[in-house]
Design an enzyme around this catalytic site. Sequence first.
Site: not given
Ligand code: GLN
Length: 514
Positions: A154, A178, A79
Amino acid sequence: MSDLTRLTAAELSAGLTAGEFTSVDATQAHLDRIAAVDGDVHAYLHVNAAALAEAEAVDARRAAGEQLPELAGVPVAIKDVLCTIGMPSTAGSKMLEGWVPPYDATVVERMKAAGLIALGKTNMDEFAMGSSTEHSAFGPTRNPWNLERIPGGSGGGSAAAVAAFEAPFALGSDTGGSIRQPAAVTGSVGVKPTYGGVSRYGAIALASSLDQVGPVSRTVLDSALLHDVIGGHDPKDSTSLKDAWPSFAEAARAGKRDGSLKGLRVGVVKQIAGGEGFQAGVTQRFGESLELLADAGAEIVEVSAPNFEYAVAAYYLILPAEASSNLAKFDSVRFGLRVTPEGGGTVEQVMAATREAGLGDEVKRRIILGTYALSAGYYDAYYGSAQKVRTLIQQDFSNAFEQADVLVSPAAPTTAFKLGEKLDDPLAMYLNDITTIPANLAGVPGIGLPMGLAPEDGLPVGIQFMAPAREDARLYTVGAALEQLLEERWGGPLLSQAPDLAASSMLAVSDGAI
Ligand code: GLN
């Protein structure tokens, strides 16, 4: 030679050790696959130009008779939130476009020491804020099951790469889901380790008290193998646990071998098991999975975690507060982009112009929210209250773990939604993490794995298990056991039912659809 991209990391490792093929073969097969389908999927932001040379070096060491680590020569995707020497690390932001870090994240360093071959860097929502990868400054990733759907976020790039056979496994980061939510909507496996179990050094920080790096893969065993490589104490991360961890691969293999869950107490968390906001097909498959677990000897109990109701609200104060502080370093002086207003300007004007141009709407929204929540006069009302809720959620977990060995819920409330569907509705987007956020707030580990396709749209749905802090091994055992039972029912891995992307993109062209 069979298609090497269809093999799991464990199978690639076995084939490499047995001399059936080389790391160059395996790496080339994945690079070819990326070339064939990534124009549609857009899982990668950067492909590693040195991958084949690195694979050759591993092959040479093996040919010379060197005893290599288990995963040596197996390719992996990373990532783009993780710092990598020699490869850009953008965190999906224009702010860091083209920035090449002078050091590797600890997890990357460990991955290299284990002989893994980096295929490239995967797409993500900007600074890991989002649930769809649509907030990437470099365009969205598409779900390999249906290119009109989001791959989750994400870490949609890592999950889509794995689900599209563009990598056997990948590294992700999970601050509020994410890793697990993208895994759920792409039919993959994803693990958020215990907080402190995997080093955050060199992971571009979103919210430091919530962030954890972890694996994404097509099987539970592959996640365990990668976790074994990246996990363990790191003196460079002050929150890193000093524990000696058991072999997670061994834990996964035990789950597969035994297949029995006799005596395991599985707690269904009432507040995140279904109801409002949960798609019917998700609830249906969840019920069937619980039956399978019960058939395998597990004792299903209902547990209540009353404060989970406030988890999303607390998270969206704590996260922006920490993010507003972490992202202050992107100030045009130290990293990446610098925009000077026409005719020049003061330092403050340069900083403002740079942040205006370099940060996307969602990132700005959260910086504003976080700065507000931390400001004098509002600190207690917002940030302070959210921290109190966090403590209550941690107590809910402690109480629940007195009644159950693992907790269970769907990994996401819905299947993959359509690209664009929630882009103008941040609250709807935030609610997609309702099942994953509690584990981050409490620092406990969670695993997501596929539990079938939703009858209404034919898209993957995931199940999540959570365990007490430090009990990650339990998740691998239970996850592998359920995976085995489900695959027996499906007659093979769920992802083998995914549409053939190479064929479908040709079809689209002949249809005149693209
Ligand atoms: N979707 C969540 C957010 O927008 C989780 C993001 C993540 O785990 N990096 O914060």
